[in-house]
Scaffold this motif. Structure first.
Motif, PDB file in Angstrom:
ATOM      1  N   GLN A   1      -7.536  13.741 -25.288  1.00 21.15           N
ATOM      2  CA  GLN A   1      -8.969  14.106 -25.459  1.00 21.15           C
ATOM      3  C   GLN A   1      -9.909  12.880 -26.334  1.00 21.15           C
ATOM      4  O   GLN A   1     -10.916  12.621 -25.924  1.00 21.15           O
ATOM      5  CB  GLN A   1      -9.559  15.243 -26.226  1.00 21.15           C
ATOM      6  CG  GLN A   1      -9.072  16.462 -25.350  1.00 21.15           C
ATOM      7  CD  GLN A   1      -9.111  17.857 -26.137  1.00 21.15           C
ATOM      8  OE1 GLN A   1      -8.869  17.839 -27.454  1.00 21.15           O
ATOM      9  NE2 GLN A   1      -9.339  18.946 -25.362  1.00 21.15           N
ATOM     10  N   ASN A   2      -9.224  12.062 -27.101  1.00 22.88           N
ATOM     11  CA  ASN A   2      -9.637  11.090 -28.005  1.00 22.88           C
ATOM     12  C   ASN A   2      -9.362   9.846 -27.160  1.00 22.88           C
ATOM     13  O   ASN A   2      -9.428   8.637 -27.807  1.00 22.88           O
ATOM     14  CB  ASN A   2      -8.987  11.243 -29.304  1.00 22.88           C
ATOM     15  CG  ASN A   2      -9.523  11.999 -30.260  1.00 22.88           C
ATOM     16  OD1 ASN A   2     -10.434  12.872 -29.924  1.00 22.88           O
ATOM     17  ND2 ASN A   2      -8.647  12.794 -30.901  1.00 22.88           N
ATOM     18  N   GLY A   3      -8.633   9.745 -26.039  1.00 16.59           N
ATOM     19  CA  GLY A   3      -8.304   8.600 -25.246  1.00 16.59           C
ATOM     20  C   GLY A   3      -7.341   7.668 -25.916  1.00 16.59           C
ATOM     21  O   GLY A   3      -7.129   6.479 -25.630  1.00 16.59           O
ATOM     22  N   GLN A   4      -6.316   8.487 -26.415  1.00 17.64           N
ATOM     23  CA  GLN A   4      -5.335   7.702 -27.265  1.00 17.64           C
ATOM     24  C   GLN A   4      -3.896   8.110 -26.934  1.00 17.64           C
ATOM     25  O   GLN A   4      -2.798   7.850 -27.454  1.00 17.64           O
ATOM     26  CB  GLN A   4      -5.588   7.945 -28.852  1.00 17.64           C
ATOM     27  CG  GLN A   4      -6.698   7.425 -29.304  1.00 17.64           C
ATOM     28  CD  GLN A   4      -6.934   8.224 -30.797  1.00 17.64           C
ATOM     29  OE1 GLN A   4      -6.199   9.000 -31.178  1.00 17.64           O
ATOM     30  NE2 GLN A   4      -7.526   7.291 -31.595  1.00 17.64           N
ATOM     31  N   CYS A   5      -3.749   8.763 -25.666  1.00 22.19           N
ATOM     32  CA  CYS A   5      -2.476   9.242 -25.186  1.00 22.19           C
ATOM     33  C   CYS A   5      -1.636   8.327 -24.343  1.00 22.19           C
ATOM     34  O   CYS A   5      -1.797   8.290 -23.100  1.00 22.19           O
ATOM     35  CB  CYS A   5      -2.836  10.642 -24.357  1.00 22.19           C
ATOM     36  SG  CYS A   5      -1.083  11.559 -23.978  1.00 22.19           S
ATOM     37  N   THR A   6      -1.120   7.190 -25.085  1.00 22.14           N
ATOM     38  CA  THR A   6      -0.459   6.119 -24.670  1.00 22.14           C
ATOM     39  C   THR A   6       1.019   6.645 -24.404  1.00 22.14           C
ATOM     40  O   THR A   6       1.662   7.449 -24.941  1.00 22.14           O
ATOM     41  CB  THR A   6      -0.391   4.743 -25.345  1.00 22.14           C
ATOM     42  OG1 THR A   6       0.282   5.112 -26.687  1.00 22.14           O
ATOM     43  CG2 THR A   6      -1.943   4.476 -25.484  1.00 22.14           C
ATOM     44  N   LEU A   7       1.735   5.695 -23.660  1.00 20.10           N
ATOM     45  CA  LEU A   7       3.342   5.879 -23.545  1.00 20.10           C
ATOM     46  C   LEU A   7       3.948   5.887 -24.764  1.00 20.10           C
ATOM     47  O   LEU A   7       4.733   6.589 -25.034  1.00 20.10           O
ATOM     48  CB  LEU A   7       3.837   5.202 -22.192  1.00 20.10           C
ATOM     49  CG  LEU A   7       5.239   5.512 -21.976  1.00 20.10           C
ATOM     50  CD1 LEU A   7       5.540   6.777 -21.621  1.00 20.10           C
ATOM     51  CD2 LEU A   7       5.817   4.422 -20.997  1.00 20.10           C
ATOM     52  N   GLU A   8       3.381   4.943 -25.514  1.00 16.56           N
ATOM     53  CA  GLU A   8       4.129   4.776 -26.703  1.00 16.56           C
ATOM     54  C   GLU A   8       3.961   5.954 -27.825  1.00 16.56           C
ATOM     55  O   GLU A   8       4.640   6.582 -28.520  1.00 16.56           O
ATOM     56  CB  GLU A   8       3.695   3.703 -27.419  1.00 16.56           C
ATOM     57  CG  GLU A   8       4.232   2.232 -26.735  1.00 16.56           C
ATOM     58  CD  GLU A   8       3.398   1.943 -25.526  1.00 16.56           C
ATOM     59  OE1 GLU A   8       2.010   2.584 -25.204  1.00 16.56           O
ATOM     60  OE2 GLU A   8       3.835   1.012 -24.574  1.00 16.56           O
ATOM     61  N   ALA A   9       2.563   6.530 -27.832  1.00 15.11           N
ATOM     62  CA  ALA A   9       2.376   7.908 -28.622  1.00 15.11           C
ATOM     63  C   ALA A   9       3.172   9.043 -28.034  1.00 15.11           C
ATOM     64  O   ALA A   9       3.601   9.771 -28.930  1.00 15.11           O
ATOM     65  CB  ALA A   9       0.872   8.038 -28.563  1.00 15.11           C
ATOM     66  N   MET A  10       3.409   8.912 -26.929  1.00 16.71           N
ATOM     67  CA  MET A  10       4.312  10.195 -25.901  1.00 16.71           C
ATOM     68  C   MET A  10       5.815   9.886 -26.640  1.00 16.71           C
ATOM     69  O   MET A  10       6.272  10.884 -27.193  1.00 16.71           O
ATOM     70  CB  MET A  10       4.215  10.156 -24.700  1.00 16.71           C
ATOM     71  CG  MET A  10       2.601  10.311 -23.982  1.00 16.71           C
ATOM     72  SD  MET A  10       3.054  10.179 -22.152  1.00 16.71           S
ATOM     73  CE  MET A  10       1.064  10.591 -21.837  1.00 16.71           C
TER      74      MET A  10
END
Length: 297
Positions: A232-241
């Motif tokens: 929702q915040n546009g921060q769901c990157t592969l690294e974050a996952m």
């Protein structure tokens, strides 16, 4: 021609709603129906054997189509089993229905089956929701209240005993990519985390497959909720996952589990789990003191 139409006898099914024999080659499945019919499963083979032995006992429900054929509303398994059994026709009840009524009837009749997959319930609820909404709009074009969707969801879930909230959660599953939805059906991905993952964009869901493969684990509810917020915040990157899934992996590495049957052989049969635990702690404390004493020498 008009006079001929008046005098020509009507088809048997048009005179009154009754059980008739219809040729299988004049039937077709309901368009986009969500209920899976697997030729290979055990229930299908049982149905085939039953039909070969005594025919179809309970007639299927169909509606007439514009091309002179009939669309199966209820009884897709019996229809397919009759084909596989080599039958030429099948008992059926023919009922004239508009599209919305047919969808609602199709969903309600099929949801009475046992062992409904989450994906089947999800798409059938979505179809019924759309049909009921369309019916409401036709009868009352001004129906746009905030609570209208919630009330419609209540109607959708009533036959199966599901609340409006649960209906909405099932419908969320239709936003999952096929690979994730298949995992829900196979019980490899829990329902609640799956609902949260449905809020990820399709591209993010594709990437999350890699993150699960990397961690060799599926997400907990809290992890899925964090992923939803990141998306929702546009921060769901592969690294974050990777980072979120790796936390669970590390915590599992710190956890030690010893099965009861492994420990039981070292204790009297009368010992309770609590007594076993207390004895283990005492032994570990004694071992630690002995080790410390040896290191002081």
């Amino acid at each position: 021609m008009l006079e001929q139409a008046r005098t020509e006898p009507k088809p048997e099914w048009e005179v009154a709603e009754q059980v008739v024999l219809l040729p299988l080659d004049r039937l077709r499945p309901f368009k986009n129906h969500p209920f899976k019919v697997n030729d290979e499963d055990e229930l299908m083979q049982d149905t085939i054997d039953s039909i070969m032995a005594g025919g179809v006992i309970n007639p299927i429900l169909v509606r007439p189509a514009e091309d002179g054929k009939f669309e199966v509303v209820s009884g897709h398994r019996r229809f397919r089993a009759s084909e596989l059994a080599g039958k030429a026709d099948i008992k059926a009840i023919v009922r004239k229905m508009d599209d919305d009524t047919a969808v609602i009837t199709m969903v309600d009749s099929n949801l009475q089956r046992e062992n409904i997959l989450p994906s089947e319930r999800a798409f059938s609820y979505r179809m019924k929701m759309e049909a009921l909404t369309h019916q409401g709009q036709r009868t009352d074009p001004t129906l746009r209240q905030v609570g209208a969707k919630f009330r419609t969801a209540e109607l959708v879930g009533q036959p199966a005993g599901d609340s409006a909230r649960q209906v909405q959660r099932f419908i969320r599953l239709t936003e999952l990519i096929p690979q994730l939805l298949d995992m829900v059906d196979r019980k490899e991905l829990a329902f609640n985390p799956a609902v949260e993952l449905s809020y990820l964009k399709p591209q993010e869901q594709e990437q999350f497959l890699d993150a699960m493969d990397y961690a060799q684990a599926t997400p907990s509810l809290s992890q899925a909720q964090r992923l939803k917020r990141l998306s929702q915040n546009g921060q769901c990157t592969l690294e974050a996952m990777y980072e979120i899934m790796d936390e669970e992996k590390k915590s599992e590495l710190d956890r030690i589990t010893i099965r009861g049957d492994v420990l039981r052989k070292y204790f009297p049969k009368s010992y309770t789990p609590l007594q076993m635990q207390e004895t283990i702690i005492k032994l570990l404390e004694a071992w630690q003191k002995n080790r410390a004493h040896q290191q002081e020498r």
